[in-house]
Design a protein around this motif. Structure first.
Motif, PDB file in Angstrom:
ATOM      1  N   HIS A  39     -46.604 -31.390   3.977  1.00 20.37           N
ATOM      2  CA  HIS A  39     -45.171 -31.728   4.030  1.00 20.37           C
ATOM      3  C   HIS A  39     -45.017 -33.083   4.689  1.00 20.37           C
ATOM      4  CE1 HIS A  39     -43.934 -27.929   2.565  1.00 20.37           C
ATOM      5  NE2 HIS A  39     -44.517 -27.266   3.552  1.00 20.37           N
ATOM      6  N   GLY A  40     -44.229 -33.947   4.058  1.00 16.46           N
ATOM      7  CA  GLY A  40     -43.974 -35.247   4.680  1.00 16.46           C
ATOM      8  C   GLY A  40     -44.939 -36.340   4.267  1.00 16.46           C
ATOM      9  N   ILE A  41     -45.844 -36.016   3.321  1.00 15.47           N
ATOM     10  CA  ILE A  41     -46.756 -37.058   2.819  1.00 15.47           C
ATOM     11  C   ILE A  41     -46.701 -37.079   1.290  1.00 15.47           C
ATOM     12  CG2 ILE A  41     -49.152 -37.853   2.658  1.00 15.47           C
ATOM     13  CD1 ILE A  41     -48.248 -38.024   5.467  1.00 15.47           C
ATOM     14  N   GLU A 110     -56.054 -38.355  11.094  1.00 18.42           N
ATOM     15  CA  GLU A 110     -54.909 -37.446  10.977  1.00 18.42           C
ATOM     16  C   GLU A 110     -55.462 -36.153  10.387  1.00 18.42           C
ATOM     17  OE1 GLU A 110     -51.918 -37.982  12.006  1.00 18.42           O
ATOM     18  OE2 GLU A 110     -51.959 -40.141  12.370  1.00 18.42           O
ATOM     19  N   LYS A 111     -55.781 -35.206  11.265  1.00 22.98           N
ATOM     20  CA  LYS A 111     -56.505 -34.035  10.745  1.00 22.98           C
ATOM     21  C   LYS A 111     -55.554 -32.956  10.198  1.00 22.98           C
ATOM     22  CE  LYS A 111     -57.076 -30.927  14.640  1.00 22.98           C
ATOM     23  NZ  LYS A 111     -56.501 -29.747  14.030  1.00 22.98           N
ATOM     24  N   ARG A 112     -54.298 -33.027  10.592  1.00 27.28           N
ATOM     25  CA  ARG A 112     -53.260 -32.126  10.095  1.00 27.28           C
ATOM     26  C   ARG A 112     -53.689 -30.660  10.159  1.00 27.28           C
ATOM     27  NH1 ARG A 112     -52.476 -36.747   6.606  1.00 27.28           N
ATOM     28  NH2 ARG A 112     -51.001 -38.000   7.766  1.00 27.28           N
ATOM     29  N   ASP A 113     -53.682 -29.959   9.019  1.00 23.59           N
ATOM     30  CA  ASP A 113     -53.920 -28.513   9.109  1.00 23.59           C
ATOM     31  C   ASP A 113     -55.398 -28.144   8.967  1.00 23.59           C
ATOM     32  OD1 ASP A 113     -54.106 -29.319   6.570  1.00 23.59           O
ATOM     33  OD2 ASP A 113     -52.731 -27.843   5.708  1.00 23.59           O
ATOM     34  N   TRP A 114     -56.281 -29.072   9.242  1.00 24.66           N
ATOM     35  CA  TRP A 114     -57.712 -28.738   9.212  1.00 24.66           C
ATOM     36  C   TRP A 114     -58.041 -28.038  10.521  1.00 24.66           C
ATOM     37  CZ3 TRP A 114     -62.301 -32.717   8.577  1.00 24.66           C
ATOM     38  CH2 TRP A 114     -63.430 -32.020   8.135  1.00 24.66           C
ATOM     39  N   GLU A 115     -57.992 -26.732  10.440  1.00 30.25           N
ATOM     40  CA  GLU A 115     -58.098 -25.936  11.666  1.00 30.25           C
ATOM     41  C   GLU A 115     -59.524 -25.904  12.216  1.00 30.25           C
ATOM     42  OE1 GLU A 115     -55.650 -24.973  13.258  1.00 30.25           O
ATOM     43  OE2 GLU A 115     -54.091 -25.250  11.735  1.00 30.25           O
ATOM     44  N   VAL A 143     -60.366 -47.834  10.744  1.00 27.27           N
ATOM     45  CA  VAL A 143     -60.810 -46.860   9.745  1.00 27.27           C
ATOM     46  C   VAL A 143     -59.890 -45.653   9.879  1.00 27.27           C
ATOM     47  CG1 VAL A 143     -62.695 -45.361   9.010  1.00 27.27           C
ATOM     48  CG2 VAL A 143     -63.186 -47.686   9.819  1.00 27.27           C
ATOM     49  N   ARG A 144     -59.174 -45.371   8.794  1.00 25.33           N
ATOM     50  CA  ARG A 144     -58.191 -44.281   8.849  1.00 25.33           C
ATOM     51  C   ARG A 144     -58.690 -43.122   8.005  1.00 25.33           C
ATOM     52  NH1 ARG A 144     -52.368 -43.707  10.057  1.00 25.33           N
ATOM     53  NH2 ARG A 144     -52.051 -41.986   8.623  1.00 25.33           N
ATOM     54  N   VAL A 145     -58.674 -41.966   8.599  1.00 23.68           N
ATOM     55  CA  VAL A 145     -59.123 -40.764   7.899  1.00 23.68           C
ATOM     56  C   VAL A 145     -57.927 -39.810   7.854  1.00 23.68           C
ATOM     57  CG1 VAL A 145     -60.747 -38.829   7.972  1.00 23.68           C
ATOM     58  CG2 VAL A 145     -61.502 -41.106   8.717  1.00 23.68           C
ATOM     59  N   ASP A 146     -57.405 -39.599   6.653  1.00 27.23           N
ATOM     60  CA  ASP A 146     -56.208 -38.774   6.484  1.00 27.23           C
ATOM     61  C   ASP A 146     -56.564 -37.480   5.767  1.00 27.23           C
ATOM     62  OD1 ASP A 146     -53.224 -39.615   6.861  1.00 27.23           O
ATOM     63  OD2 ASP A 146     -54.279 -41.508   6.463  1.00 27.23           O
ATOM     64  N   VAL A 148     -55.646 -34.530   3.720  1.00 31.49           N
ATOM     65  CA  VAL A 148     -54.502 -34.152   2.873  1.00 31.49           C
ATOM     66  C   VAL A 148     -54.915 -32.912   2.097  1.00 31.49           C
ATOM     67  CG1 VAL A 148     -52.891 -34.949   1.118  1.00 31.49           C
ATOM     68  CG2 VAL A 148     -53.956 -36.619   2.643  1.00 31.49           C
ATOM     69  N   GLY A 149     -54.602 -31.754   2.633  1.00 37.56           N
ATOM     70  CA  GLY A 149     -55.007 -30.495   1.985  1.00 37.56           C
ATOM     71  C   GLY A 149     -56.515 -30.390   1.955  1.00 37.56           C
ATOM     72  N   GLU A 150     -57.050 -30.158   0.764  1.00 38.16           N
ATOM     73  CA  GLU A 150     -58.500 -29.978   0.613  1.00 38.16           C
ATOM     74  C   GLU A 150     -59.231 -31.304   0.431  1.00 38.16           C
ATOM     75  OE1 GLU A 150     -60.175 -27.051   0.870  1.00 38.16           O
ATOM     76  OE2 GLU A 150     -58.211 -26.357   1.527  1.00 38.16           O
ATOM     77  N   GLN A 151     -58.469 -32.404   0.444  1.00 41.19           N
ATOM     78  CA  GLN A 151     -59.085 -33.712   0.253  1.00 41.19           C
ATOM     79  C   GLN A 151     -58.884 -34.593   1.485  1.00 41.19           C
ATOM     80  OE1 GLN A 151     -57.160 -34.758  -3.597  1.00 41.19           O
ATOM     81  NE2 GLN A 151     -59.259 -35.318  -4.108  1.00 41.19           N
ATOM     82  N   VAL A 152     -59.673 -35.651   1.519  1.00 39.04           N
ATOM     83  CA  VAL A 152     -59.569 -36.588   2.645  1.00 39.04           C
ATOM     84  C   VAL A 152     -59.474 -38.013   2.094  1.00 39.04           C
ATOM     85  CG1 VAL A 152     -60.754 -37.520   4.670  1.00 39.04           C
ATOM     86  CG2 VAL A 152     -60.862 -35.083   4.186  1.00 39.04           C
TER      87      VAL A 152
END
Ligand SMILES: Cc1cc2nc3c(=O)[nH]c(=O)nc-3n(C[C@H](O)[C@H](O)[C@H](O)COP(=O)(O)O)c2cc1C
Length: 378
Positions: A39-41, A110-115, A143-146, A148-152
């Motif tokens: 959400h938000g991306i 930005e690891k977000r929901d990667w639990e 170096v930005r690591v985002d 996004v769901g199952e992908q990075v």
């Protein structure tokens, strides 16, 4: 090319309209804006270079484009699956080589929901893949690591290659990792008639020790690449198709600064004094090391090649000539002296300045107060 665009949660529809509107203003006919698992991306696919889009957004903002929902635009260089080993491999194989050995770097995850993983642990683990000096405050490369769901999504960015409404004011509130020097308006250039500036221009290779003020550097940079028609984004120097492939760096004892025409600011890219490296790169022209300010005109030929194909190689060189001559005439008008320098090793200059792989140095223009000249009025 792709970008990730952050927007307010629950406002995908509005953000999508805004992104499409902005991209069409930038000349993109068929952009694609999709939701992501986060959400938000939003994920944006465009035929344009993603960094050009970032620069374009900055220009649009300056022209009064009402950004409201699309808050942060980040170019994406690579995708991989959400797997620690896959990310590590990508960093080692693709990303590491994009950071010059003498450049510093920092990582943002930005690891977000990667639990199950803490951001700090991820950074420590992934950072091992890149054996370059870390500078978290003023990195040359981010170096930005985002996740996004199952992908990075992974990107290797210079500090100014993200468009963020939060920092784009580029004033003192701008991100501390991208110190920006606001330049005064260039309302005059010494009050000298053009004919007089043309008469005065002479190559000068010996300078007094007096440094250039940022206002002087600003005037010279403006003469080379300044915006003269904000509505249309047009500049002092002509450009084939108004595609503006040139980038201008000012190299002083205080570091390397990139001129940002859209905001008439200088953005610090490095704090190192690399003038001696430039002198070596210029086949041992040692006087460059003692020149108060060495400008470098570089080109991203790809910007022009997209429209003009192979002809672009000629066009970018012609444009570098226009920009350098503007700069030299402005220097003459201000009582400064300079010399166009074409004898250098491209790769060595690129390395000294930490240029992106897409940027080719075309011209160096060392500038200073001519040795022995009477002190110019402040
Ligand atoms: C394409 C080009 C490359 C040049 N490269 C160098 C250089 O590497 N080093 C240098 O000292 N001068 C260089 N010059 C400056 C010329 O030597 C100078 O323009 C010429 O001697 C004429 O003198 P003037 O500029 O004072 O009229 C270059 C000039 C041009 C146009």
């Amino acid at each position: 090319m792709e970008l990730l665009v952050s927007h307010r949660r629950g406002r995908f529809g509005k953000a999508r309209r805004e992104i499409l509107w902005a991209l069409r203003r930038l000349g993109e006919e068929h952009p694609l804006v999709e939701r992501t698992a986060v959400h938000g991306i939003a994920r944006v696919r465009t035929a344009r270079d993603a960094r050009d889009v970032v620069r374009g957004c900055r220009r649009l903002l300056l022209d009064g484009f009402p950004f409201e929902h699309a808050l942060k635009w980040v170019p994406v260089d690579y995708w991989c699956e959400r797997d620690l080993e896959a990310i590590r491999r990508l960093l080692a194989e693709k990303v590491r080589g994009q950071i010059a050995p003498d450049e510093t770097w920092g990582m943002q995850v930005e690891k977000r929901d990667w639990e199950g993983r803490r951001t700090y642990d991820l950074i420590v683990d992934l950072a091992r893949a890149i054996d370059r000096k870390v500078d978290l405050d003023h990195p040359d490369r981010l170096v930005r690591v985002d996740v996004v769901g199952e992908q990075v999504a992974v990107s290797v960015l210079r500090p100014d290659e993200i468009f963020s409404l939060a920092t784009v004011g580029l004033g003192p509130q701008a991100s501390t990792s991208t110190p920006v020097i606001r330049l005064p308006p260039t309302d005059e250039l010494g009050g000298v008639a053009l004919a007089e500036a043309l008469r005065r221009r002479r190559s000068v290779r010996g300078f007094s020790r007096r440094t250039l003020r940022s206002s002087d550097i600003g005037r010279l940079a403006w003469a080379a690449q300044g915006i003269t028609d904000a509505a249309a984004g047009l500049r002092t120097a002509p450009s084939a198709g108004a595609l503006y492939p040139l980038e201008l760096d000012a190299v002083t004892a205080r570091g390397v600064f990139r001129y940002q025409p859209a905001t008439h600011t200088l953005q610090r890219r490095s704090s190192a004094d690399v003038r001696a490296d430039l002198a070596r790169a210029a086949l041992g022209q040692s006087w460059l090391a003692d020149t108060p300010c060495v400008f470098c005109v570089a080109a991203v030929a790809e910007r022009t090649a997209r429209k003009y194909g192979a002809r672009a190689q000629r066009y970018v060189q012609l444009e570098a000539g226009h920009a350098a001559q503007n700069l030299l005439l402005a220097a003459a008008a201000l009582g400064l002296g300079g010399t166009p320098v074409g004898a250098f090793d491209d790769a060595a200059v690129a390395q000294a300045l930490g240029l992106d792989a897409s940027e080719t140095p075309l011209y160096l223009v060392p500038v200073g107060w001519p040795a022995g000249a009477r002190r110019q009025p402040d």
